[in-house]
Design an enzyme around this catalytic site. Structure first.
Site, PDB file in Angstrom:
ATOM      1  N   PRO A  14      23.804  -3.636  -2.572  1.00 20.64           N
ATOM      2  CA  PRO A  14      24.080  -2.198  -2.450  1.00 20.64           C
ATOM      3  C   PRO A  14      23.298  -1.400  -3.494  1.00 20.64           C
ATOM      4  O   PRO A  14      23.241  -1.807  -4.654  1.00 20.64           O
ATOM      5  CB  PRO A  14      25.580  -2.092  -2.767  1.00 20.64           C
ATOM      6  CG  PRO A  14      26.109  -3.469  -2.837  1.00 20.64           C
ATOM      7  CD  PRO A  14      24.974  -4.410  -3.005  1.00 20.64           C
ATOM      8  N   LEU A  15      22.706  -0.299  -3.066  1.00 20.99           N
ATOM      9  CA  LEU A  15      21.985   0.578  -3.998  1.00 20.99           C
ATOM     10  C   LEU A  15      22.450   2.013  -3.725  1.00 20.99           C
ATOM     11  O   LEU A  15      22.046   2.612  -2.718  1.00 20.99           O
ATOM     12  CB  LEU A  15      20.469   0.487  -3.779  1.00 20.99           C
ATOM     13  CG  LEU A  15      19.773  -0.847  -4.091  1.00 20.99           C
ATOM     14  CD1 LEU A  15      18.295  -0.799  -3.686  1.00 20.99           C
ATOM     15  CD2 LEU A  15      19.896  -1.209  -5.576  1.00 20.99           C
ATOM     16  N   GLN A  67      30.890  -1.928   0.792  1.00 23.93           N
ATOM     17  CA  GLN A  67      31.294  -2.157  -0.594  1.00 23.93           C
ATOM     18  C   GLN A  67      32.231  -1.059  -1.083  1.00 23.93           C
ATOM     19  O   GLN A  67      31.973   0.130  -0.913  1.00 23.93           O
ATOM     20  CB  GLN A  67      30.086  -2.212  -1.533  1.00 23.93           C
ATOM     21  CG  GLN A  67      30.522  -2.714  -2.906  1.00 23.93           C
ATOM     22  CD  GLN A  67      29.468  -2.593  -3.986  1.00 23.93           C
ATOM     23  OE1 GLN A  67      28.938  -1.511  -4.220  1.00 23.93           O
ATOM     24  NE2 GLN A  67      29.162  -3.689  -4.646  1.00 23.93           N
ATOM     25  N   CYS A  96      29.242  -2.513 -11.422  1.00 26.57           N
ATOM     26  CA  CYS A  96      28.498  -1.295 -11.744  1.00 26.57           C
ATOM     27  C   CYS A  96      28.632  -0.966 -13.243  1.00 26.57           C
ATOM     28  O   CYS A  96      29.729  -0.912 -13.778  1.00 26.57           O
ATOM     29  CB  CYS A  96      29.001  -0.135 -10.903  1.00 26.57           C
ATOM     30  SG  CYS A  96      28.034   1.347 -11.191  1.00 26.57           S
ATOM     31  N   LYS A 135      31.110  -8.573  -6.261  1.00 29.86           N
ATOM     32  CA  LYS A 135      29.811  -8.574  -6.951  1.00 29.86           C
ATOM     33  C   LYS A 135      30.046  -8.174  -8.392  1.00 29.86           C
ATOM     34  O   LYS A 135      30.700  -7.164  -8.656  1.00 29.86           O
ATOM     35  CB  LYS A 135      28.875  -7.604  -6.235  1.00 29.86           C
ATOM     36  CG  LYS A 135      27.495  -7.495  -6.851  1.00 29.86           C
ATOM     37  CD  LYS A 135      26.561  -6.763  -5.888  1.00 29.86           C
ATOM     38  CE  LYS A 135      25.190  -6.509  -6.486  1.00 29.86           C
ATOM     39  NZ  LYS A 135      25.182  -5.426  -7.460  1.00 29.86           N
ATOM     40  N   ASN A 196      21.566 -12.662  -8.090  1.00 32.54           N
ATOM     41  CA  ASN A 196      20.995 -11.311  -7.969  1.00 32.54           C
ATOM     42  C   ASN A 196      20.256 -10.920  -9.248  1.00 32.54           C
ATOM     43  O   ASN A 196      20.676 -11.271 -10.347  1.00 32.54           O
ATOM     44  CB  ASN A 196      22.120 -10.304  -7.676  1.00 32.54           C
ATOM     45  CG  ASN A 196      21.668  -8.854  -7.770  1.00 32.54           C
ATOM     46  OD1 ASN A 196      22.102  -8.125  -8.657  1.00 32.54           O
ATOM     47  ND2 ASN A 196      20.807  -8.441  -6.887  1.00 32.54           N
ATOM     48  N   GLY A 197      19.186 -10.153  -9.062  1.00 30.54           N
ATOM     49  CA  GLY A 197      18.461  -9.561 -10.183  1.00 30.54           C
ATOM     50  C   GLY A 197      17.008  -9.969 -10.234  1.00 30.54           C
ATOM     51  O   GLY A 197      16.681 -11.139 -10.384  1.00 30.54           O
ATOM     52  N   ASP A 198      16.145  -8.964 -10.037  1.00 30.54           N
ATOM     53  CA  ASP A 198      14.699  -9.115 -10.285  1.00 30.54           C
ATOM     54  C   ASP A 198      13.969 -10.029  -9.308  1.00 30.54           C
ATOM     55  O   ASP A 198      12.871 -10.500  -9.639  1.00 30.54           O
ATOM     56  CB  ASP A 198      14.431  -9.634 -11.717  1.00 30.54           C
ATOM     57  CG  ASP A 198      15.004  -8.730 -12.789  1.00 30.54           C
ATOM     58  OD1 ASP A 198      15.344  -7.577 -12.458  1.00 30.54           O
ATOM     59  OD2 ASP A 198      15.120  -9.177 -13.938  1.00 30.54           O
ATOM     60  N   ARG A 221      16.263  -3.953  -5.545  1.00 29.18           N
ATOM     61  CA  ARG A 221      15.011  -3.193  -5.628  1.00 29.18           C
ATOM     62  C   ARG A 221      13.841  -3.884  -4.947  1.00 29.18           C
ATOM     63  O   ARG A 221      12.857  -3.222  -4.607  1.00 29.18           O
ATOM     64  CB  ARG A 221      14.717  -2.885  -7.103  1.00 29.18           C
ATOM     65  CG  ARG A 221      15.750  -1.921  -7.698  1.00 29.18           C
ATOM     66  CD  ARG A 221      15.714  -1.908  -9.198  1.00 29.18           C
ATOM     67  NE  ARG A 221      16.133  -3.197  -9.758  1.00 29.18           N
ATOM     68  CZ  ARG A 221      16.158  -3.479 -11.053  1.00 29.18           C
ATOM     69  NH1 ARG A 221      15.793  -2.558 -11.920  1.00 29.18           N
ATOM     70  NH2 ARG A 221      16.550  -4.662 -11.483  1.00 29.18           N
TER      71      ARG A 221
HETATM   72  C1  LIG Z   1      19.667   2.917  -7.965  1.00 27.12           C
HETATM   73  C2  LIG Z   1      20.622   1.770  -8.017  1.00 27.12           C
HETATM   74  C3  LIG Z   1      21.862   1.888  -7.395  1.00 27.12           C
HETATM   75  C4  LIG Z   1      22.760   0.819  -7.417  1.00 27.12           C
HETATM   76  N1  LIG Z   1      23.960   0.942  -6.764  1.00 27.12           N
HETATM   77  C5  LIG Z   1      24.804  -0.123  -6.710  1.00 27.12           C
HETATM   78  C6  LIG Z   1      26.012  -0.068  -5.940  1.00 27.12           C
HETATM   79  O1  LIG Z   1      26.326   0.922  -5.270  1.00 27.12           O
HETATM   80  N2  LIG Z   1      26.823  -1.165  -5.959  1.00 27.12           N
HETATM   81  C7  LIG Z   1      26.492  -2.313  -6.671  1.00 27.12           C
HETATM   82  O2  LIG Z   1      27.250  -3.287  -6.653  1.00 27.12           O
HETATM   83  N3  LIG Z   1      25.361  -2.378  -7.383  1.00 27.12           N
HETATM   84  C8  LIG Z   1      24.510  -1.329  -7.401  1.00 27.12           C
HETATM   85  N4  LIG Z   1      23.334  -1.435  -8.074  1.00 27.12           N
HETATM   86  C9  LIG Z   1      22.946  -2.753  -8.646  1.00 27.12           C
HETATM   87  C10 LIG Z   1      22.116  -3.544  -7.629  1.00 27.12           C
HETATM   88  O3  LIG Z   1      22.892  -3.853  -6.496  1.00 27.12           O
HETATM   89  C11 LIG Z   1      21.570  -4.850  -8.238  1.00 27.12           C
HETATM   90  O4  LIG Z   1      22.649  -5.589  -8.732  1.00 27.12           O
HETATM   91  C12 LIG Z   1      20.580  -4.595  -9.373  1.00 27.12           C
HETATM   92  O5  LIG Z   1      19.668  -3.579  -9.026  1.00 27.12           O
HETATM   93  C13 LIG Z   1      19.808  -5.873  -9.716  1.00 27.12           C
HETATM   94  O6  LIG Z   1      19.212  -6.428  -8.577  1.00 27.12           O
HETATM   95  P1  LIG Z   1      17.666  -6.141  -8.161  1.00 27.12           P
HETATM   96  O7  LIG Z   1      16.823  -6.479  -9.354  1.00 27.12           O
HETATM   97  O8  LIG Z   1      17.437  -7.021  -6.980  1.00 27.12           O
HETATM   98  O9  LIG Z   1      17.566  -4.673  -7.860  1.00 27.12           O
HETATM   99  C14 LIG Z   1      22.428  -0.382  -8.106  1.00 27.12           C
HETATM  100  C15 LIG Z   1      21.196  -0.478  -8.736  1.00 27.12           C
HETATM  101  C16 LIG Z   1      20.290   0.560  -8.695  1.00 27.12           C
HETATM  102  C17 LIG Z   1      18.955   0.408  -9.373  1.00 27.12           C
END
Ligand SMILES: Cc1cc2nc3c(=O)[nH]c(=O)nc-3n(C[C@H](O)[C@H](O)[C@H](O)COP(=O)(O)O)c2cc1C
Length: 321
Positions: A14-15, A67, A96, A135, A196-198, A221
């Site tokens: 989720p973003l 979520q 979060c 999460k 998760n992450g990067d 991302r």
């Molecule tokens: C702009 C933005 C919004 C996000 N919104 C959420 C969200 O609504 N719920 C959540 O569990 N994580 C949220 N995250 C965290 C991401 O889901 C993820 O855990 C984090 O970006 C690391 O993973 P990635 O490197 O694949 O992006 C958000 C991250 C970013 C950058």
């Protein structure tokens, strides 16, 4: 088909402010199997009937998880009950790190309150008939790493799978996600866990799976400006096939589709504003990308943006000789 019918290998993380229905449908176009996920939905807002664009979705998005964020078990349960009808799964946001969210003891603050997190999971589990997931991060800080215990506690109250972002709350988004640390979960859980992450490339994906021993990956991302990465991952998980990277031509075609979709959803003014956060991701491979981004973020008309994108592509192709 709202049910999850197969083993999920990839979850779209989720973003908030990014992964709306248009974004998710772009990913679905390239992968039938990725579990898509809504942005976090405030349980309080949902039960108070404040439905917004965040809750908009289409049938073609399935499998689609919803979520929820919040810290009151009865409100979370009421919200989950509303979503149960549409959701392929309900995901609890215990990760979060944003101050606004943490202050209310939501998000990653829940990792310091395991009993409340369990109460929420129990209350939600009781009212839904779809899988429940959660999460979260490694812990609050490097001195308070507790994700293994946290995951086990959630498993004990019926959570069906978990996703771990390999950073602590204090790290916010700095440094690198620690995939190896996530591997401490190996042999600790009966339920699947997702790392998760990067993860932005297939090389990252392979390394992350190797180090974390996870059942699959959660990608945030890495899909921004690159929804075809979902297809590459799906093929890789199926038969180890390595897709070639999208060309700029393809990326600009997808960007145009994204723009048109957001304009249709939000209207021209808001749709164009919304898209400003994506240009960097789509055109990062172009020489002088930041210069073009500066131009794109100042344009207010859809027609003009599409024209400039064609110009960027022509210049790029000319430069490539
Ligand atoms: C702009 C933005 C919004 C996000 N919104 C959420 C969200 O609504 N719920 C959540 O569990 N994580 C949220 N995250 C965290 C991401 O889901 C993820 O855990 C984090 O970006 C690391 O993973 P990635 O490197 O694949 O992006 C958000 C991250 C970013 C950058």
């Amino acid at each position: 088909m709202k049910k999850i019918t197969k083993d999920i290998k990839v979850i779209q993380a989720p973003l908030a402010g990014i992964s709306d229905t248009v974004y998710r449908k772009l990913i679905r176009k390239y992968s039938k199997e990725t579990l898509l996920m809504t942005e976090m939905i405030s349980s309080e807002a949902l039960v108070n009937n404040q439905k917004t664009l965040i809750t908009k979705f289409d049938k073609e998005e399935y499998p689609l998880g919803f979520q929820l964020s919040g810290h009151k078990p009865h409100i979370m349960a009421r919200a989950a009950k509303i979503l149960n009808e549409w959701a392929s799964c309900i995901d609890l946001n215990f990760g979060c790190p944003v101050n606004k969210v943490v202050k209310g003891t939501d998000g990653s603050a829940m990792m310091r309150n395991v009993e409340l997190a369990k109460e929420i999971a129990l209350a939600v589990k009781e009212v839904i008939d779809v899988p429940l997931s959660a999460k979260f991060r490694l812990g609050w800080s490097l001195d308070e790493i507790n994700f293994v215990e946290f995951a086990k506690e959630l498993e004990s109250v019926g959570v069906d799978f978990v996703t771990i972002h390999g950073r602590t709350r204090s790290q916010m988004y700095s440094g690198n996600a620690d995939w190896e640390k996530i591997g401490l979960l190996k042999n600790e859980l009966k339920i699947p866990y997702y790392a998760n992450g990067d993860v932005k490339t297939l090389q990252d994906a392979k390394k992350c799976l190797e180090l974390s021993g996870a059942n699959g990956l959660s990608i945030g991302r890495g899909f921004m400006g690159n929804p075809t990465f979902a297809q590459a991952l799906e093929n890789y998980f199926k038969d180890g096939e390595i897709n070639k990277e999208s060309s700029l031509e393809e990326k600009i075609e997808i960007l145009k589709e994204h723009i048109n979709g957001e304009v249709e959803l939000r209207g021209e003014v808001n749709g164009i504003k919304f898209m400003r956060k994506f240009y960097n991701f789509y055109i990062s491979s172009v020489r002088d990308a930041s210069k073009y981004r500066q131009v794109l973020v100042r344009i207010e008309s859809q027609k003009e943006i599409l024209k400039v994108l064609d110009e960027i592509l022509s210049l790029h192709l000319a430069n490539c000789g």
